[in-house]
Design a protein around this motif. Structure first.
Motif, mmCIF file in Angstrom:
data_model
loop_
_atom_site.group_PDB
_atom_site.id
_atom_site.type_symbol
_atom_site.label_atom_id
_atom_site.label_comp_id
_atom_site.label_asym_id
_atom_site.label_seq_id
_atom_site.Cartn_x
_atom_site.Cartn_y
_atom_site.Cartn_z
ATOM 1 N N LEU A 161 0.828 -1.202 0.000
ATOM 2 C CA LEU A 161 0.000 0.000 0.000
ATOM 3 C C LEU A 161 0.864 1.255 0.000
ATOM 4 N N LEU A 162 1.830 1.334 0.929
ATOM 5 C CA LEU A 162 2.735 2.479 1.026
ATOM 6 C C LEU A 162 4.137 1.988 1.365
ATOM 7 N N ASP A 163 5.110 2.421 0.606
ATOM 8 C CA ASP A 163 6.496 2.153 0.990
ATOM 9 C C ASP A 163 6.901 3.149 2.069
ATOM 10 N N GLU A 164 7.808 2.725 2.951
ATOM 11 C CA GLU A 164 8.212 3.591 4.056
ATOM 12 C C GLU A 164 9.261 4.601 3.587
ATOM 13 N N GLU A 165 8.856 5.862 3.603
ATOM 14 C CA GLU A 165 9.774 6.981 3.402
ATOM 15 C C GLU A 165 9.537 7.954 4.545
ATOM 16 N N VAL A 166 10.576 8.292 5.277
ATOM 17 C CA VAL A 166 10.429 9.175 6.437
ATOM 18 C C VAL A 166 11.286 10.423 6.247
ATOM 19 N N PHE A 167 10.858 11.497 6.865
ATOM 20 C CA PHE A 167 11.628 12.735 6.861
ATOM 21 C C PHE A 167 11.232 13.520 8.112
ATOM 22 N N PRO A 168 12.144 14.311 8.661
ATOM 23 C CA PRO A 168 11.817 15.093 9.851
ATOM 24 C C PRO A 168 10.736 16.128 9.541
ATOM 25 N N VAL A 169 9.875 16.362 10.523
ATOM 26 C CA VAL A 169 8.840 17.391 10.408
ATOM 27 C C VAL A 169 8.809 18.190 11.704
ATOM 28 N N CYS A 170 8.433 19.450 11.580
ATOM 29 C CA CYS A 170 8.281 20.313 12.753
ATOM 30 C C CYS A 170 7.284 21.402 12.402
ATOM 31 N N SER A 171 6.907 22.183 13.386
ATOM 32 C CA SER A 171 5.962 23.270 13.125
ATOM 33 C C SER A 171 6.689 24.449 12.485
ATOM 34 N N PRO A 172 5.967 25.304 11.753
ATOM 35 C CA PRO A 172 6.611 26.504 11.193
ATOM 36 C C PRO A 172 7.241 27.370 12.281
ATOM 37 N N GLY A 173 6.581 27.477 13.445
ATOM 38 C CA GLY A 173 7.129 28.274 14.527
ATOM 39 C C GLY A 173 8.426 27.706 15.061
ATOM 40 N N PHE A 174 8.490 26.383 15.172
ATOM 41 C CA PHE A 174 9.716 25.738 15.640
ATOM 42 C C PHE A 174 10.855 25.996 14.663
ATOM 43 N N LEU A 175 10.560 25.898 13.367
ATOM 44 C CA LEU A 175 11.589 26.119 12.354
ATOM 45 C C LEU A 175 12.084 27.563 12.392
ATOM 46 N N ASN A 176 11.179 28.508 12.616
ATOM 47 C CA ASN A 176 11.592 29.910 12.709
ATOM 48 C C ASN A 176 12.516 30.136 13.897
ATOM 49 N N GLU A 177 12.260 29.411 14.994
ATOM 50 C CA GLU A 177 13.051 29.598 16.210
ATOM 51 C C GLU A 177 14.395 28.884 16.142
ATOM 52 N N TYR A 178 14.411 27.681 15.587
ATOM 53 C CA TYR A 178 15.620 26.853 15.628
ATOM 54 C C TYR A 178 16.311 26.705 14.275
ATOM 55 N N GLY A 179 15.669 27.142 13.200
ATOM 56 C CA GLY A 179 16.215 26.908 11.879
ATOM 57 C C GLY A 179 17.339 27.855 11.507
ATOM 58 N N PRO A 180 17.888 27.632 10.335
ATOM 59 C CA PRO A 180 17.550 26.535 9.410
ATOM 60 C C PRO A 180 18.090 25.183 9.885
ATOM 61 N N ILE A 181 17.400 24.118 9.443
ATOM 62 C CA ILE A 181 17.816 22.746 9.774
ATOM 63 C C ILE A 181 18.175 22.079 8.452
ATOM 64 N N LEU A 182 19.447 22.133 8.098
ATOM 65 C CA LEU A 182 19.871 21.705 6.762
ATOM 66 C C LEU A 182 20.637 20.392 6.748
ATOM 67 N N ASP A 183 21.086 19.936 7.937
ATOM 68 C CA ASP A 183 21.889 18.722 7.944
ATOM 69 C C ASP A 183 21.688 17.963 9.247
ATOM 70 N N LEU A 184 22.247 16.745 9.281
ATOM 71 C CA LEU A 184 22.073 15.883 10.446
ATOM 72 C C LEU A 184 22.752 16.453 11.680
ATOM 73 N N ALA A 185 23.858 17.175 11.492
ATOM 74 C CA ALA A 185 24.564 17.742 12.638
ATOM 75 C C ALA A 185 23.659 18.709 13.397
ATOM 76 N N ARG A 186 22.976 19.574 12.660
ATOM 77 C CA ARG A 186 22.054 20.518 13.310
ATOM 78 C C ARG A 186 20.850 19.782 13.895
ATOM 79 N N LEU A 187 20.319 18.814 13.168
ATOM 80 C CA LEU A 187 19.162 18.061 13.653
ATOM 81 C C LEU A 187 19.472 17.356 14.965
ATOM 82 N N SER A 188 20.679 16.834 15.088
ATOM 83 C CA SER A 188 21.031 16.064 16.287
ATOM 84 C C SER A 188 21.085 16.924 17.539
#
Length: 297
Positions: A161-188
């Motif tokens: 039915l659906l193959d598993e593809e995942v990606f990080p998600v966050c709220s627009p407000g969270f991204l404005n506060e903590y972004g940009p989130i461009l790589d795994l180092a920042r995400l971690s």
């Protein structure tokens, strides 16, 4: 040998089952709309017919003997079988019913939003949805179709039915506060929202995500942990951290601007949601219609 040949009264068994379940002749009499003396007489007659003592009479009640316990288990199993058979027979004269087993996330974000279309196309089919966030086990359950996530390499012949593809998600407000989130180092370094997989579930978690992409482990001092994906998604919408989003499940939330998908950090796995016919020998037009609808997109 039949009950008739042994001259065991079916009504006596019904009275015995009630008395054994309540461990009280008085409570059984109330349930059966009878009297305590009538229940006692029925049980005594059953004991005489079988030549066995089924109850020990104790203060303010009764206690099952070993033969009584064995008979109680068999009688309950027999009555349950009769009830299921009657229900199936009656169901043939009502709308056909399908029972679908899946997890909370698939039910909430994929199946339920689409289900009105199926019900519009097949108004005569009743659909019952069962959810389980743990490991799927439909044994002993009245389930027709299971929609489960698993390694597609071990699901030969199971429609995907659906193959598993995942990606990080966050709220627009969270991204404005903590972004940009461009790589795994920042995400971690960020607060992560975690879905537990402590019951052996096969969905991807954060450690597996970082490992597959070759990134370092999560460095943030704390994280929020959930055992329910819809609650985790609500926490992400509220700006409490970054969650893993599944393609096909969170797409609508991203399109509506409730979440932002960091799709540059997406990852595909060998897993997929498969559509499993739990009872392949029970072929009905209703089940075929639902399977066709599921796989039509």
């Amino acid at each position: 040998m039949s009950l008739t040949s042994k001259r065991v009264s079916p009504n006596g068994l019904r009275v015995f089952e009630s008395a054994a379940r309540h461990l009280s002749f008085t409570a059984a009499a109330q349930e059966l709309r009878s009297t305590q003396s009538a229940v006692s007489q029925q049980v005594r007659g059953l004991e005489e017919q079988l030549g066995l003592r089924l109850f020990d009479r104790v203060y303010r009640g009764v206690r099952l003997t070993e033969p009584g316990q064995a008979l109680f288990a068999s009688v309950q199993e027999g009555f349950a079988t009769i009830d299921r058979t009657i229900d199936r027979l009656q169901q043939r004269h009502r709308n056909p019913r399908l029972t679908i087993l899946t997890d909370f996330s698939m039910a909430s974000y994929w199946l339920l939003p689409r289900l009105p279309r199926f019900r519009h196309e097949h108004p005569h089919i009743d659909v019952r949805i069962m959810t389980n966030q743990g490991v799927f086990d439909w044994r002993g359950q009245e389930v027709d179709i299971a929609i489960m996530l698993g390694d597609r390499r071990g699901q030969e012949g199971v429609p995907r039915l659906l193959d598993e593809e995942v990606f990080p998600v966050c709220s627009p407000g969270f991204l404005n506060e903590y972004g940009p989130i461009l790589d795994l180092a920042r995400l971690s370094e960020l607060p992560l929202l975690t879905l537990t997989a402590d019951q052996g579930q096969s969905w991807l978690d954060w450690p597996g995500y970082f490992e597959r992409l070759g990134g370092r482990v999560h460095q943030a001092p704390s994280e929020l942990i959930f055992n329910n994906y819809p609650l985790l998604v609500q926490a992400a919408i509220a700006g409490q951290g970054v969650a893993l989003g599944w393609r096909g499940l969170v797409d609508d939330l991203v399109e509506r601007g409730m979440l932002v998908g960091l799709e540059a950090l997406s990852l595909s796995t060998p897993n997929s949601y498969g559509v499993i016919d739990v009872q392949p020998d029970d072929r009905t037009p209703a089940k075929q219609a639902f399977q066709d609808w599921l796989l039509s997109g």
